[in-house]
Motif scaffolding. Sequence first.
Motif, short mmCIF file in Angstrom:
data_model
loop_
_atom_site.label_atom_id
_atom_site.label_comp_id
_atom_site.label_asym_id
_atom_site.label_seq_id
_atom_site.Cartn_x
_atom_site.Cartn_y
_atom_site.Cartn_z
N GLN A 481 0.82 -1.21 0.00
CA GLN A 481 0.00 0.00 0.00
C GLN A 481 0.86 1.26 0.00
N ASP A 482 2.09 1.11 0.40
CA ASP A 482 3.02 2.24 0.44
C ASP A 482 3.75 2.34 -0.90
N PRO A 483 3.69 3.48 -1.61
CA PRO A 483 4.39 3.59 -2.90
C PRO A 483 5.87 3.26 -2.81
N ARG A 484 6.52 3.65 -1.70
CA ARG A 484 7.93 3.31 -1.55
C ARG A 484 8.12 1.80 -1.48
N GLY A 485 7.17 1.14 -0.84
CA GLY A 485 7.24 -0.32 -0.78
C GLY A 485 7.06 -0.94 -2.15
N VAL A 486 6.18 -0.34 -2.98
CA VAL A 486 5.99 -0.83 -4.35
C VAL A 486 7.30 -0.71 -5.13
N VAL A 487 7.98 0.41 -4.96
CA VAL A 487 9.26 0.61 -5.66
C VAL A 487 10.25 -0.48 -5.27
N GLU A 491 11.79 -3.17 -7.94
CA GLU A 491 13.23 -3.17 -8.20
C GLU A 491 13.86 -4.52 -7.85
N ALA A 492 13.15 -5.32 -7.07
CA ALA A 492 13.66 -6.65 -6.73
C ALA A 492 13.31 -7.69 -7.79
N VAL A 493 12.43 -7.34 -8.73
CA VAL A 493 12.07 -8.28 -9.80
C VAL A 493 13.27 -8.46 -10.72
N ARG A 494 13.61 -9.69 -11.02
CA ARG A 494 14.83 -9.96 -11.77
C ARG A 494 14.73 -9.53 -13.23
N VAL A 495 13.52 -9.58 -13.79
CA VAL A 495 13.36 -9.24 -15.20
C VAL A 495 12.89 -7.79 -15.30
N ALA A 496 13.71 -6.94 -15.87
CA ALA A 496 13.33 -5.53 -16.05
C ALA A 496 12.54 -5.39 -17.35
N SER A 497 11.32 -5.93 -17.34
CA SER A 497 10.50 -5.94 -18.54
C SER A 497 9.85 -4.59 -18.78
N VAL A 498 9.18 -4.46 -19.92
CA VAL A 498 8.48 -3.22 -20.24
C VAL A 498 7.41 -2.93 -19.19
N GLU A 499 6.67 -3.95 -18.80
CA GLU A 499 5.59 -3.74 -17.84
C GLU A 499 6.12 -3.35 -16.46
N VAL A 500 7.25 -3.91 -16.07
CA VAL A 500 7.85 -3.52 -14.78
C VAL A 500 8.22 -2.05 -14.82
N LYS A 501 8.79 -1.60 -15.92
CA LYS A 501 9.19 -0.20 -16.02
C LYS A 501 7.98 0.72 -16.06
N LEU A 502 6.92 0.29 -16.70
CA LEU A 502 5.71 1.12 -16.72
C LEU A 502 5.08 1.21 -15.34
N ARG A 503 5.08 0.10 -14.59
CA ARG A 503 4.55 0.14 -13.21
C ARG A 503 5.41 1.06 -12.35
N CYS A 505 7.12 3.56 -13.42
CA CYS A 505 6.83 4.92 -13.89
C CYS A 505 5.60 5.47 -13.19
N ARG A 506 4.54 4.68 -13.11
CA ARG A 506 3.31 5.15 -12.44
C ARG A 506 3.56 5.41 -10.96
N THR A 507 4.33 4.55 -10.34
CA THR A 507 4.60 4.74 -8.91
C THR A 507 5.39 6.01 -8.68
N ARG A 508 6.38 6.29 -9.54
CA ARG A 508 7.15 7.52 -9.41
C ARG A 508 6.27 8.75 -9.63
N ILE A 509 5.30 8.64 -10.53
CA ILE A 509 4.36 9.74 -10.72
C ILE A 509 3.58 9.99 -9.44
N THR A 510 3.11 8.92 -8.79
CA THR A 510 2.38 9.05 -7.54
C THR A 510 3.23 9.73 -6.48
N LEU A 511 4.51 9.41 -6.46
CA LEU A 511 5.43 10.01 -5.47
C LEU A 511 5.86 11.42 -5.84
N GLY A 512 5.51 11.87 -7.04
CA GLY A 512 5.92 13.19 -7.48
C GLY A 512 7.33 13.25 -8.02
#
Length: 823
Positions: A481-487, A491-503, A505-512
């Motif tokens: 539930q915490d955006p920092r926790g989502v980050v 970042e712990a996911v081994r595959v830096a896929s397109v969808e991981v980067k888009l997720r 991106c959205r989290t960073r937008i939420t954090l400003g």
Amino acid sequence: HLVSRDASSPPPLARHRPRGGDPDDRARRGAGPAGRRKPPLRPGTLLDGGRYEVTGYLAHGGQGWIHLAEDLRLERRPLVLKGLLDPHDETARLIALEERNHLIALDNANIVRILDYVTHHPETGGEGDGEGGGPGDEGCGAGGGPGDESDGAGGGADAGTSGAASGPVPGTGGAGAGGGAAEPTDYIVMEFVGGKPLQQIIDETRQGARPLGPGEPLTLEHAARYGCKILQALEYLHGKGLLYCDMKPENVIHHADRVKVIDLGAVRRMADTTTPSIATRRFAAPEVRAGGLPTVAHDLHTVGVTLRVLADACEDTGGSGGGSRAGSPRGGPRGNAPRGAAPDAAPPADAPPAAGLGPESFRRLVDRATEADPARRFASAAEMGRQLQGVLREMVSLRTRTSSIEPSALFEPSPTLLDAGLGSVPPVDRWTEGDAGAPWTPAPPLGSGRPEPREVAAGLPVPYPRADDPAVVQLRLPASQDPRGVVRQLEAVRVASVEVKLRLCRTRITLGELDEAERLLAEAARQAAAETEAGHGPEGGPGGRTAGGPDRPPSFGERGGPGERGGPRERHGPGERGGAGGAGGGIGSGRDDWRISWHRGLLELARGRVQTAEAAFDHVYSALPGEYAPKLALGYCAEHRGGTDRAALLYEAVWQRNRQQGSAAFGLARTCLARGDRRAAAGILDGVPPASRHHDAAAVAATRVRAARLAVDGSLPGRDDLLEVIARLPKLYLDGGAEHGDERTRLTAEIRGWALDRAREPGAARDTAGLSGPLLGTPPSEQRLRKLLAGSLRALAWLPGTDRRTRELLIDRANQVRPWTRF
């Protein structure tokens, strides 16, 4: 190479001739080498040991004559026979032999059924000299269609073969039409489809008739329903590894409540690279007209052009249908004229012009299907069908004002209500702003309720992760539930896929953290483009559009809309189309760039660049015209820049289709408030159903709207509005369902403040019938309302948790508003 049916097919035959046939027409049918245009079978001819009896001929298709017959073993059930137009034509023979093997197994409700194959031996079955063609005409009984040269004459059952479910001719050799040869001829036996080809429906509509029945015009809803059924048929064929290749209005028959795709003569295997392809040039994709092989993208292009031709004739799009309606001819096979619309419910008789956003959504779907670049079209018939189904639901909902809910397969529902507090009880700060000695207004106008762009960026729906993304399993796990926790999780996911980067991106937008979001979006765009280039990337995504702009969608007569029957208009190449650029891919940068564009829109909203965000969301709308999310986003962008009418159009399209979409209801209500229409705004908010998570917020907002001074014109509520407030306030779900509490006290204070302003208006004392009661006083005079409001403010001052400074300020406010006394 492409065998164009426009060039190779003989002209279609007129129908409903007198018994014996017209001499001039009979001569024309006999013209040509070896009498190629004579029907080879005469009425009464028996085939397959006497099982099938020929009753007449219907017309000719791209590769053979089409005869009507009856099955004598099954109570003279009507059937269709088709033989080679020229048995000595090597191309036709090769096509027939190839298709016979894999079409017999087809079994789909939207495709004509092939029932049998028979061989006719002239020495035993009778001479087929063609002279019986005329006299047998009255036996064909099919569809009653005009025999004009519409749309590349031939190519299967022409406009005049209504009901003749034509297909490939599985045979070789055979008697010439003139009966001079004694070689056997093979015939394909198909079900008889009793109805009208879509081209006939189009032609009759243009002539002022009502081919669908008295009082039932051809509408855009019909076109969409036809398209959905056609795409279901193509999806089935594509799943069998087959391409249809020659979709056009002549090759689709509407009968009763169903649609049938006929003329399977051009069907080919996807892996076939040697057999000549057959298509009607006006409907063929540019790459096929240029000599390329047909593909799924070509099939979808032909459907797009078919839909454009249908839309051009629809009466609710300003098409050329018109003229006298009363007593218009109907035609139909054996008196069996089709009734009702295409499948399912139909528009009412004499439907008005298509309402709202529906025509624009339909046009955008057609534009994507007919893109010049095949990579920018829909990726499959299933994908195009889902979007067309969404457009159809939108049009039906806008017409009937009833919800047609279907969860999106692409966007997650958002729990966030974009209302900027309109659906919430105002906090105590509402009465404590400013210094104690400063002038104070007890009842300021109701706020607009429009959220800030950054709030919208965080609250819009987001795409589901692609099912084929390498990290899809991790992305579907419950997130922190915490955006920092989502980050940290991502970042712990081994595959830096397109969808991981888009997720991320959205989290960073939420954090400003917008610069980091920009970097992630750019990386995702580059990676998606590289995967697409490598051939294993995402599917689908057209380029942006240029016509009309956000507030003026192009009409059907402009480029990109359904045009004249002369064929699809020229289209610019991908590099010539407009759209939003910028880092992160922008518009038109890959087959699945709608996901990149969606995140580009979110990021631009977070930066406050609403116009740039609008261009990105507009691209997503063009890519996904049947989806809710881009219309909701575009509605907000239009509202933010003052385009109230455009915003209302977009919000209404979402709201009417799905009443669960609370953000769309609040957006539409705001457009009403911007026009000063209090009752319309409250009515929309009242329509949020109890099952919606936003129902309680909408009920609070409707009560506030009815009681408030409006900001747009300073107007105060009327007596009827206050009567509604008195009735609804006790029923609102506040304070966790308690009868008394903090929220109810604050809302009561707000309502009394606005009522006090109204009581001070000239003549208000004479318009208080029915308003007496504990909320506004008995009667609701200025003095009583002052006393009640002062009591509400003192109650707020003594609520638990109120600090000393706030308590003192609230008591000062109460003293300012209370009525003057002598002691």
